[in-house]
Design a protein around this motif. Structure first.
Motif, PDB file in Angstrom:
ATOM      1  N   THR A  83      19.628  42.016 -11.125  1.00 13.01           N
ATOM      2  CA  THR A  83      20.071  41.199  -9.991  1.00 13.01           C
ATOM      3  C   THR A  83      21.539  41.382  -9.632  1.00 13.01           C
ATOM      4  OG1 THR A  83      20.621  39.338 -11.423  1.00 13.01           O
ATOM      5  CG2 THR A  83      18.374  39.429 -10.556  1.00 13.01           C
ATOM      6  N   PHE A  84      22.206  42.353 -10.237  1.00 11.17           N
ATOM      7  CA  PHE A  84      23.644  42.496 -10.029  1.00 11.17           C
ATOM      8  C   PHE A  84      24.009  42.785  -8.582  1.00 11.17           C
ATOM      9  CE2 PHE A  84      27.651  44.897 -10.168  1.00 11.17           C
ATOM     10  CZ  PHE A  84      28.449  43.949 -10.790  1.00 11.17           C
ATOM     11  N   SER A  85      23.170  43.481  -7.862  1.00 15.94           N
ATOM     12  CA  SER A  85      23.527  43.882  -6.507  1.00 15.94           C
ATOM     13  C   SER A  85      23.520  42.731  -5.509  1.00 15.94           C
ATOM     14  CB  SER A  85      22.587  44.991  -6.023  1.00 15.94           C
ATOM     15  OG  SER A  85      21.271  44.499  -5.981  1.00 15.94           O
ATOM     16  N   PHE A  86      22.795  41.645  -5.794  1.00 16.86           N
ATOM     17  CA  PHE A  86      22.745  40.567  -4.809  1.00 16.86           C
ATOM     18  C   PHE A  86      23.109  39.191  -5.347  1.00 16.86           C
ATOM     19  CE2 PHE A  86      18.475  41.266  -6.408  1.00 16.86           C
ATOM     20  CZ  PHE A  86      18.061  39.994  -6.757  1.00 16.86           C
ATOM     21  N   SER A  87      23.349  39.040  -6.648  1.00 18.30           N
ATOM     22  CA  SER A  87      23.743  37.738  -7.177  1.00 18.30           C
ATOM     23  C   SER A  87      24.568  37.915  -8.443  1.00 18.30           C
ATOM     24  CB  SER A  87      22.502  36.894  -7.498  1.00 18.30           C
ATOM     25  OG  SER A  87      22.890  35.677  -8.099  1.00 18.30           O
ATOM     26  N   LEU A  88      25.699  37.208  -8.489  1.00 16.64           N
ATOM     27  CA  LEU A  88      26.547  37.268  -9.674  1.00 16.64           C
ATOM     28  C   LEU A  88      26.299  36.104 -10.634  1.00 16.64           C
ATOM     29  CD1 LEU A  88      29.987  38.413  -8.236  1.00 16.64           C
ATOM     30  CD2 LEU A  88      28.343  39.726  -9.559  1.00 16.64           C
ATOM     31  N   THR A  89      25.406  35.198 -10.293  1.00 16.39           N
ATOM     32  CA  THR A  89      25.132  34.047 -11.154  1.00 16.39           C
ATOM     33  C   THR A  89      24.684  34.472 -12.552  1.00 16.39           C
ATOM     34  OG1 THR A  89      24.619  32.676  -9.240  1.00 16.39           O
ATOM     35  CG2 THR A  89      23.799  31.922 -11.361  1.00 16.39           C
ATOM     36  N   PRO A  90      23.763  35.429 -12.715  1.00 17.84           N
ATOM     37  CA  PRO A  90      23.405  35.843 -14.075  1.00 17.84           C
ATOM     38  C   PRO A  90      24.565  36.458 -14.856  1.00 17.84           C
ATOM     39  CG  PRO A  90      21.707  36.533 -12.544  1.00 17.84           C
ATOM     40  CD  PRO A  90      22.857  36.023 -11.736  1.00 17.84           C
ATOM     41  N   VAL A  91      25.513  37.063 -14.150  1.00 15.59           N
ATOM     42  CA  VAL A  91      26.689  37.623 -14.829  1.00 15.59           C
ATOM     43  C   VAL A  91      27.495  36.498 -15.477  1.00 15.59           C
ATOM     44  CG1 VAL A  91      28.881  38.854 -14.492  1.00 15.59           C
ATOM     45  CG2 VAL A  91      26.828  39.608 -13.294  1.00 15.59           C
ATOM     46  N   TRP A  92      27.684  35.402 -14.760  1.00 16.94           N
ATOM     47  CA  TRP A  92      28.460  34.287 -15.308  1.00 16.94           C
ATOM     48  C   TRP A  92      27.695  33.571 -16.412  1.00 16.94           C
ATOM     49  CZ3 TRP A  92      32.750  35.923 -14.157  1.00 16.94           C
ATOM     50  CH2 TRP A  92      33.076  36.393 -12.901  1.00 16.94           C
ATOM     51  N   ILE A  93      26.372  33.495 -16.287  1.00 15.61           N
ATOM     52  CA  ILE A  93      25.565  32.930 -17.374  1.00 15.61           C
ATOM     53  C   ILE A  93      25.705  33.809 -18.618  1.00 15.61           C
ATOM     54  CG2 ILE A  93      23.204  32.457 -18.139  1.00 15.61           C
ATOM     55  CD1 ILE A  93      22.566  31.624 -15.269  1.00 15.61           C
ATOM     56  N   PHE A  94      25.662  35.120 -18.425  1.00 13.89           N
ATOM     57  CA  PHE A  94      25.801  36.057 -19.539  1.00 13.89           C
ATOM     58  C   PHE A  94      27.170  35.934 -20.188  1.00 13.89           C
ATOM     59  CE2 PHE A  94      26.835  40.326 -21.182  1.00 13.89           C
ATOM     60  CZ  PHE A  94      25.836  40.444 -22.141  1.00 13.89           C
ATOM     61  N   LEU A  95      28.230  35.836 -19.378  1.00 14.65           N
ATOM     62  CA  LEU A  95      29.583  35.708 -19.927  1.00 14.65           C
ATOM     63  C   LEU A  95      29.723  34.433 -20.754  1.00 14.65           C
ATOM     64  CD1 LEU A  95      32.571  36.695 -20.024  1.00 14.65           C
ATOM     65  CD2 LEU A  95      32.954  35.222 -18.047  1.00 14.65           C
ATOM     66  N   GLY A  96      29.256  33.309 -20.231  1.00 14.69           N
ATOM     67  CA  GLY A  96      29.325  32.058 -20.982  1.00 14.69           C
ATOM     68  C   GLY A  96      28.501  32.111 -22.255  1.00 14.69           C
ATOM     69  N   ASN A  97      27.334  32.731 -22.174  1.00 18.27           N
ATOM     70  CA  ASN A  97      26.458  32.839 -23.332  1.00 18.27           C
ATOM     71  C   ASN A  97      27.084  33.704 -24.419  1.00 18.27           C
ATOM     72  OD1 ASN A  97      24.297  32.889 -25.074  1.00 18.27           O
ATOM     73  ND2 ASN A  97      22.828  33.501 -23.540  1.00 18.27           N
ATOM     74  N   ILE A  98      27.667  34.813 -24.043  1.00 18.37           N
ATOM     75  CA  ILE A  98      28.245  35.706 -25.045  1.00 18.37           C
ATOM     76  C   ILE A  98      29.487  35.088 -25.691  1.00 18.37           C
ATOM     77  CG2 ILE A  98      29.798  37.182 -23.688  1.00 18.37           C
ATOM     78  CD1 ILE A  98      28.278  39.522 -25.140  1.00 18.37           C
TER      79      ILE A  98
END
Length: 139
Positions: free
Chosen positions: A41-56
């Motif tokens: 989903t990187f091309s159309f939404s950055l929300t999973p990126v921020w979830i991943f950053l917080g999770n890591i």
């Protein structure tokens, strides 16, 4: 040798408790799932990126806290001077780790306009898995 066997060997070398091993494995599985979601989903939404950053970041803090607690309880030198010095050093290291986490969260929110709800979800995922694993440990 596959990655799961290497992880088992690593966790066994640190003499982790079986419950902590299970928490680490489940959190790593969740991190992998979120990472795959980020890739899709990187091309159309950055929300999973921020979830991943917080999770890591939360997983990083939990993992090193677990290593610290295991070192304290598995050490053969449990005299009072060693324990005080070790705890003082670990408190400083833990505060440094939380300071770095705070700076990364601030940077994500202010500089990169991260979604605060996505960061909060990512920060809470490892903490939510622990009670669920404790509730369902016999099943």
């Amino acid at each position: 040798m596959n990655l799961i066997n290497k992880l088992d060997i690593y966790l066994t070398n640190y003499k982790f408790h079986d419950g902590i091993k299970k928490i680490i494995k489940v959190n790593l599985a969740i991190l992998c799932i979120i990472f795959l979601t980020v890739l899709c989903t990187f091309s159309f939404s950055l929300t999973p990126v921020w979830i991943f950053l917080g999770n890591i970041l939360t997983f990083w803090n939990f993992f090193f806290l677990a290593i610290f607690i295991q070192k304290i309880f598995n050490s053969n030198k449990l005299n009072i001077n060693f324990t005080r010095k070790f705890i003082l050093i670990q408190i400083l290291i833990s505060n440094l780790r939380l300071f770095i986490t705070g700076i990364l969260m601030y940077s994500a929110l202010v500089l990169w306009n991260a979604n605060p709800f996505a960061l909060a979800i990512g920060l809470s995922i490892p903490l939510i898995t622990i009670p669920f694993l404790l509730l369902f440990k016999n099943s």
